[in-house]
Design a protein around this motif. Structure first.
Motif, PDB file in Angstrom:
ATOM      1  N   LEU A 374      48.015  41.938  39.035  1.00 29.83           N
ATOM      2  CA  LEU A 374      48.281  40.707  39.769  1.00 29.83           C
ATOM      3  C   LEU A 374      46.978  40.018  40.163  1.00 29.83           C
ATOM      4  N   ALA A 375      45.978  40.804  40.553  1.00 29.96           N
ATOM      5  CA  ALA A 375      44.675  40.232  40.882  1.00 29.96           C
ATOM      6  C   ALA A 375      44.073  39.545  39.665  1.00 29.96           C
ATOM      7  N   ARG A 376      44.175  40.212  38.542  1.00 29.99           N
ATOM      8  CA  ARG A 376      43.655  39.634  37.300  1.00 29.99           C
ATOM      9  C   ARG A 376      44.403  38.349  36.945  1.00 29.99           C
ATOM     10  N   ALA A 377      45.728  38.352  37.105  1.00 31.24           N
ATOM     11  CA  ALA A 377      46.530  37.174  36.779  1.00 31.24           C
ATOM     12  C   ALA A 377      46.134  35.987  37.663  1.00 31.24           C
ATOM     13  N   ALA A 378      45.822  36.260  38.934  1.00 32.19           N
ATOM     14  CA  ALA A 378      45.406  35.184  39.840  1.00 32.19           C
ATOM     15  C   ALA A 378      44.082  34.573  39.396  1.00 32.19           C
ATOM     16  N   LEU A 379      43.127  35.424  39.029  1.00 29.73           N
ATOM     17  CA  LEU A 379      41.829  34.923  38.568  1.00 29.73           C
ATOM     18  C   LEU A 379      41.965  34.202  37.223  1.00 29.73           C
ATOM     19  N   GLU A 380      42.753  34.769  36.327  1.00 29.73           N
ATOM     20  CA  GLU A 380      42.937  34.143  35.018  1.00 29.73           C
ATOM     21  C   GLU A 380      43.600  32.779  35.137  1.00 29.73           C
ATOM     22  N   SER A 381      44.488  32.622  36.101  1.00 30.99           N
ATOM     23  CA  SER A 381      45.206  31.350  36.243  1.00 30.99           C
ATOM     24  C   SER A 381      44.239  30.204  36.510  1.00 30.99           C
ATOM     25  N   VAL A 382      43.135  30.497  37.162  1.00 31.62           N
ATOM     26  CA  VAL A 382      42.133  29.470  37.442  1.00 31.62           C
ATOM     27  C   VAL A 382      41.510  28.979  36.140  1.00 31.62           C
ATOM     28  N   ALA A 383      41.205  29.895  35.247  1.00 34.15           N
ATOM     29  CA  ALA A 383      40.621  29.519  33.958  1.00 34.15           C
ATOM     30  C   ALA A 383      41.618  28.750  33.099  1.00 34.15           C
ATOM     31  N   TYR A 384      42.859  29.214  33.076  1.00 37.54           N
ATOM     32  CA  TYR A 384      43.882  28.529  32.277  1.00 37.54           C
ATOM     33  C   TYR A 384      44.084  27.095  32.758  1.00 37.54           C
ATOM     34  N   GLN A 385      44.131  26.923  34.078  1.00 36.87           N
ATOM     35  CA  GLN A 385      44.331  25.575  34.617  1.00 36.87           C
ATOM     36  C   GLN A 385      43.133  24.682  34.315  1.00 36.87           C
ATOM     37  N   THR A 386      41.929  25.245  34.358  1.00 35.96           N
ATOM     38  CA  THR A 386      40.737  24.464  34.018  1.00 35.96           C
ATOM     39  C   THR A 386      40.772  24.046  32.557  1.00 35.96           C
TER      40      THR A 386
END
Length: 495
Positions: A374-386
Motif C-alpha cells: 500500500l505504501a508503494r502504491a501511494a508513492l507510485e500513484s504520484v508518478a502515474y498522475q505526473t
C-alpha cells in the motif's frame, strides 16, 4: 542594506517562515502545523486566526534561529496555498467564516449547474481555468449566501475577500493594504488573464461584488509595510506569489520549456510557455506563471489534489507507519510482482480528468497484500498522475517534448520515489540542493525588488543540482504498469 530576506510560506497543513541570507542560503526556519477541519464529506476548512497565529510564530522563530532581529530584514516575501478562500470584516479584520480550503468540494453542484448552462467555454476563455469547485469564486459566493447578512454587507463594502496571501498582507499591515498578486488572482475564476484585471462578466456570473476584491499587483511589487507592533519594526512586503508559481520561480524556470513539479500535499506541475498563452485542448490550465514589471509570463499547469496527502492518510487513518519518511523503505521492501494501484481521488480527481465526484479506490488487493504494498502504491500513484499531466502537456505544446523536470517538496527527499518518477516519465528528474524552492521563490521576488538580490540571470546561475535521476526501467514494464494505472483510473471515474 542587509541582504536578509524573510519568506513566509503558508501551506495547507503548516505555516513556515525562512530567513535567507544574501547568498540565498537558509539561515533560520520556523514551522508549525495547524488543524485540519472536515465538517462534512468532501469539505475542508482552516481557522483563519490559526493561519495567522502560526505564520506569525513561524516568522518570529525563524528570525530567532537566524540570530538576527526584524531590523536586519530588507524585505518580506509571501507565498501561500492558493484558491483557499477567506472573507473578513474590514473593521475588525476577523473572518466571518472558516477558510474554505482549495481541496473543498462543497460547491460541486453549483459547478454542475454552471456547466449544464453552458458557461465553461466563456470562463475558460477568460481565465484559462475550468469550472471546478477547486477555485475560489464559488467558495466566496457560498460564504456570502450562508453567513446571515454577508451578501448585503459585501455589497456595502464592509467585507473583504482574499486568498491567503491577501489575508496575511492585511494582518501584517494592520489593514493598511488589501492587495494580491497576479498569480493568486488568476486562480479565482474572476480574473481575466488577457486584460490582467477582475472581469465584470465573471463577477456577475459568480455573484461576487467587486467591492470585496483586493488590488492586483505584480509579483514583485510594493504590498505595503508591516505594522511596527507585528515584528518590532516596519518592514516592506515586496514579493508575493501563489505557492506553485513561487516554486517555479525558486526553481529558476524562467525560460520557455522549463518545467517544475512540486510534491507536497498535492502535486502541481507548471510548464513555462513564455508569452504564449497556450490554450489547452487536454483539460490542463492556462495560468499566470508570474507578472514582473507589468509583463506576464504564462504557464500550462496540471493539478493533482493528493500526493503527500495520500501518505498522510496511510499514516494517520490506517496507521501503517509512524513517519512519512518510512514509505521509501517500505516501498523498497514490497513485492515487486504485486500490482496494487491506489487512485487517490479522496477529494475528486484533478487534471486532466477533473472529476469532482470521483472518490479514492484501491485495486489489485489480494490476501497477500501488505502494508508495504500500500505504501508503494501511494508513492507510485504520484508518478502515474505526473505522467498523465506530462502526456497532456506534450499534446498541447511542442515545447514540452524534451523537458527535464525540476522537482521539489517534501516527497522528493525519497530517492526511491524520484527514481520511480523518472522511470515512469522516461525523462531526467533534477532535484536541487535547496528543496525549499517555494519559499526561495517568494524570497527572490522580495530580494530582487529590494535591490539586494541578483536579477533573473544571476539568480539562475545560483541554482544548484543535488542529484539527477535518469530512467532505467525496461520499456515493456513501464508500458505494463501504465496500462494497469489507466485501467484503475477508468474504473474510478464517474463520468
Amino acid at each position: 542594506m542587509s541582504g536578509y530576506i524573510l519568506a513566509i510560506d503558508q501551506g495547507t497543513t503548516s505555516s513556515r517562515a525562512i530567513v535567507f541570507n544574501d547568498l540565498q542560503q537558509i539561515v533560520g526556519m520556523g514551522k508549525m502545523e495547524f488543524t485540519q477541519h472536515f465538517p462534512a464529506s468532501g469539505w475542508v476548512e482552516h481557522v483563519p486566526e490559526e493561519i495567522w497565529a502560526t505564520s506569525l510564530w513561524s516568522a518570529k522563530t525563524a528570525l530567532k534561529k537566524a540570530g538576527i532581529t526584524a531590523g536586519d530584514v530588507a524585505a518580506i516575501g509571501i507565498t501561500n496555498q492558493r484558491e483557499t478562500t477567506i472573507v473578513w470584516d474590514r473593521a475588525t479584520g476577523k473572518a466571518i467564516h472558516n477558510a474554505i480550503v482549495w481541496q473543498d468540494r462543497r460547491t460541486s453542484k453549483v459547478i454542475d449547474r454552471l456547466k449544464a448552462a453552458g458557461h465553461e467555454k466563456l470562463v475558460s476563455r477568460k481565465t484559462g481555468l475550468l469550472l471546478d469547485p477547486y477555485f475560489s469564486a464559488t467558495k466566496i459566493s457560498w460564504i456570502l449566501d450562508k453567513v446571515p447578512g454577508a451578501r448585503k454587507r459585501a455589497e456595502r463594502g464592509e467585507l473583504a475577500f482574499g486568498t491567503v496571501d491577501s489575508y496575511l498582507i492585511w494582518r501584517l499591515t494592520n489593514g493598511a493594504s488589501h492587495a494580491t498578486d497576479a498569480s493568486n488572482a488568476c486562480r479565482t475564476l474572476l480574473y481575466n488573464i488577457e486584460t490582467g484585471d477582475w472581469d465584470d462578466e465573471l463577477l456577475a456570473l459568480f455573484r461576487v461584488p467587486r467591492a470585496l476584491l483586493p488590488m492586483v499587483k505584480d509579483n514583485a511589487d510594493d504590498f505595503g509595510r508591516t505594522e511596527k507592533s507585528v515584528l518590532g519594526v516596519s518592514i516592506p512586503i515586496l514579493g508575493s506569489a501563489g505557492d506553485q508559481q513561487a516554486a517555479t520561480i525558486g526553481q529558476a524556470c524562467f525560460e520557455p520549456g522549463m518545467m517544475k513539479s512540486t510534491y507536497g500535499t498535492g502535486c502541481f506541475a507548471l510548464l513555462n510557455t513564455g508569452t504564449d498563452m497556450v490554450r489547452s485542448r487536454n483539460r490542463l490550465l492556462t495560468t499566470v506563471a508570474y507578472r514582473i514589471d507589468g509583463r506576464t509570463t504564462y504557464a500550462l499547469e496540471g493539478a493533482i489534489f493528493m500526493a503527500g496527502a495520500s501518505v498522510q492518510w496511510l499514516r494517520d487513518k490506517l496507521r501503517l507507519f509512524k513517519d512519512a519518511s518510512e514509505t521509501g523503505q517500505l516501498a523498497k521492501a514490497s513485492d515487486p510482482e504485486a500490482n496494487v494501484y491506489l487512485v487517490p481521488a479522496f477529494v475528486g480527481l484533478g487534471a486532466p480528468w477533473w472529476d469532482a465526484e470521483a472518490r479514492g479506490a484501491i485495486y489489485g488487493l489480494t490476501r497477500n497484500t501488505a502494508a508495504s504494498d500500500l505504501a508503494r502504491a501511494a508513492l507510485e500513484s504520484v508518478a502515474y498522475q505526473t505522467q498523465d499531466l506530462l502526456a497532456a502537456m506534450r499534446k498541447d505544446w511542442k515545447g514540452a517534448r524534451d523537458t527535464v523536470l525540476r522537482v521539489d517538496g517534501g516527497m522528493v527527499a525519497s530517492d526511491w520515489t524520484m527514481q520511480f518518477l523518472s522511470d515512469i516519465l522516461d525523462v531526467p528528474v533534477d532535484r536541487p540542493t535547496i528543496l525549499e524552492t517555494t519559499a526561495l521563490g517568494a524570497a527572490w521576488l522580495a530580494g530582487w525588488k529590494a535591490g539586494v538580490w541578483p536579477d533573473m540571470k544571476g539568480f539562475s546561475k545560483r541554482w544548484a543540482l543535488d542529484r539527477q535521476f535518469n530512467p532505467a526501467m525496461d520499456p515493456a514494464l513501464r508500458k505494463r504498469k501504465l496500462k494497469g494505472w489507466n485501467d484503475a483510473v477508468r474504473r474510478t471515474l464517474t463520468k
